[in-house]
Write a protein that holds these residues in place. Sequence first.
Motif, mmCIF file in Angstrom:
data_model
loop_
_atom_site.group_PDB
_atom_site.id
_atom_site.type_symbol
_atom_site.label_atom_id
_atom_site.label_comp_id
_atom_site.label_asym_id
_atom_site.label_seq_id
_atom_site.Cartn_x
_atom_site.Cartn_y
_atom_site.Cartn_z
ATOM 1 N N THR A 176 0.769 -1.273 0.071
ATOM 2 C CA THR A 176 0.042 -0.046 0.121
ATOM 3 C C THR A 176 0.989 1.173 -0.066
ATOM 4 O O THR A 176 0.701 2.257 -0.746
ATOM 5 N N GLU A 177 2.033 0.962 0.717
ATOM 6 C CA GLU A 177 2.718 2.324 0.853
ATOM 7 C C GLU A 177 3.616 2.629 -0.649
ATOM 8 O O GLU A 177 3.581 3.720 -1.110
ATOM 9 N N THR A 178 3.933 1.484 -1.190
ATOM 10 C CA THR A 178 4.390 1.728 -2.578
ATOM 11 C C THR A 178 3.382 2.520 -3.414
ATOM 12 O O THR A 178 3.694 3.294 -4.558
ATOM 13 N N LEU A 179 2.237 1.976 -3.636
ATOM 14 C CA LEU A 179 0.976 2.300 -4.297
ATOM 15 C C LEU A 179 0.855 4.021 -3.743
ATOM 16 O O LEU A 179 0.433 4.761 -4.947
ATOM 17 N N GLN A 180 0.937 4.172 -2.896
ATOM 18 C CA GLN A 180 0.643 5.464 -2.197
ATOM 19 C C GLN A 180 1.554 6.555 -2.871
ATOM 20 O O GLN A 180 1.176 7.586 -3.477
ATOM 21 N N TYR B 295 1.798 10.425 -9.633
ATOM 22 C CA TYR B 295 1.042 10.551 -10.739
ATOM 23 C C TYR B 295 -0.061 11.429 -10.584
ATOM 24 O O TYR B 295 -0.995 11.598 -11.539
ATOM 25 N N ASP B 296 -0.462 11.826 -9.296
ATOM 26 C CA ASP B 296 -1.533 12.561 -8.963
ATOM 27 C C ASP B 296 -3.007 11.903 -9.447
ATOM 28 O O ASP B 296 -3.822 12.104 -10.495
ATOM 29 N N HIS B 297 -2.697 10.494 -8.976
ATOM 30 C CA HIS B 297 -3.800 9.642 -9.576
ATOM 31 C C HIS B 297 -4.566 9.042 -8.179
ATOM 32 O O HIS B 297 -3.813 9.025 -6.987
ATOM 33 N N PRO B 298 -5.804 8.592 -8.276
ATOM 34 C CA PRO B 298 -6.521 8.277 -7.187
ATOM 35 C C PRO B 298 -5.756 6.789 -6.487
ATOM 36 O O PRO B 298 -5.768 5.950 -7.137
ATOM 37 N N LEU B 299 -5.325 6.876 -5.177
ATOM 38 C CA LEU B 299 -4.787 5.634 -4.608
ATOM 39 C C LEU B 299 -5.827 4.595 -4.670
ATOM 40 O O LEU B 299 -5.359 3.422 -4.899
ATOM 41 N N GLU B 300 -7.047 4.799 -4.400
ATOM 42 C CA GLU B 300 -8.227 3.717 -4.526
ATOM 43 C C GLU B 300 -8.020 2.929 -5.742
ATOM 44 O O GLU B 300 -8.031 1.563 -5.737
ATOM 45 N N ASN B 301 -7.906 3.599 -7.013
ATOM 46 C CA ASN B 301 -7.843 2.887 -8.012
ATOM 47 C C ASN B 301 -6.715 1.898 -8.452
ATOM 48 O O ASN B 301 -6.828 0.761 -8.694
ATOM 49 N N ALA C 187 -9.018 -0.190 -0.476
ATOM 50 C CA ALA C 187 -9.603 0.476 -1.286
ATOM 51 C C ALA C 187 -11.038 0.813 -0.979
ATOM 52 O O ALA C 187 -11.704 1.915 -0.863
ATOM 53 N N ASN C 188 -11.832 -0.287 -0.604
ATOM 54 C CA ASN C 188 -13.198 -0.103 -0.144
ATOM 55 C C ASN C 188 -13.256 0.468 1.180
ATOM 56 O O ASN C 188 -14.339 1.449 1.120
ATOM 57 N N ALA C 189 -12.451 0.395 1.825
ATOM 58 C CA ALA C 189 -12.458 1.513 3.299
ATOM 59 C C ALA C 189 -12.230 2.607 2.932
ATOM 60 O O ALA C 189 -13.073 3.524 3.522
ATOM 61 N N PHE C 190 -11.138 3.211 2.164
ATOM 62 C CA PHE C 190 -11.116 4.490 1.493
ATOM 63 C C PHE C 190 -12.357 4.833 0.914
ATOM 64 O O PHE C 190 -12.933 5.988 1.270
ATOM 65 N N GLU C 191 -12.989 4.385 0.076
ATOM 66 C CA GLU C 191 -14.239 4.650 -0.817
ATOM 67 C C GLU C 191 -15.277 4.834 0.344
ATOM 68 O O GLU C 191 -16.109 6.059 0.101
ATOM 69 N N LEU D 266 -4.179 12.013 4.995
ATOM 70 C CA LEU D 266 -3.497 10.680 5.314
ATOM 71 C C LEU D 266 -3.149 9.871 4.412
ATOM 72 O O LEU D 266 -2.066 9.298 4.317
ATOM 73 N N MET D 267 -4.112 9.697 3.485
ATOM 74 C CA MET D 267 -3.761 8.810 2.515
ATOM 75 C C MET D 267 -2.877 9.527 1.509
ATOM 76 O O MET D 267 -2.073 8.578 0.705
ATOM 77 N N ALA D 268 -2.688 10.688 1.362
ATOM 78 C CA ALA D 268 -1.324 11.270 0.344
ATOM 79 C C ALA D 268 0.013 11.427 0.903
ATOM 80 O O ALA D 268 0.684 11.615 0.426
#
Length: 124
Positions: free
Chosen positions: A53-57, A63-69, A80-84, A103-105
């Motif tokens: 998750t840290e790497t994806l964050q 890339y200024d892209h939604p982490l959830e995706n 992802a579902n928890a964030f959404e 926090l996610m960013a």
Amino acid sequence: MQNELGRTIESLRKAKKLSLRAVSDITGLSFSYIRDLELGVNRSTKQPVNPTTETLQKLATAYDHPLENLLKLAGLVEVANAFEKILNDPDINDKKKEAVRILMAMDDSDESLDRVIGILNALK
């Protein structure tokens, strides 16, 4: 064959006109690991790459892209579902949602997390 996550992060990198080394500088990830993620396989071991998750964050921020995706594409659907769920819940106010987005960013370093935890504990 590339996986959907790999194709997506490669496409995002190219859309931003960033080299692997530039993304490495931004994220702190090695450029060879980023390329392995794009290919979906560790080129040394020939095993699938499973980013944290840290790497994806870090990539989502770069890339200024939604982490959830990216989490969904990586198969981390529960996270992802928890964030959404939080961000889409009408009963959660906008300030709390803003805090979740921050926090996610943020950087997942222990130092950063310790500072945030300290601040939150002080506000209890």
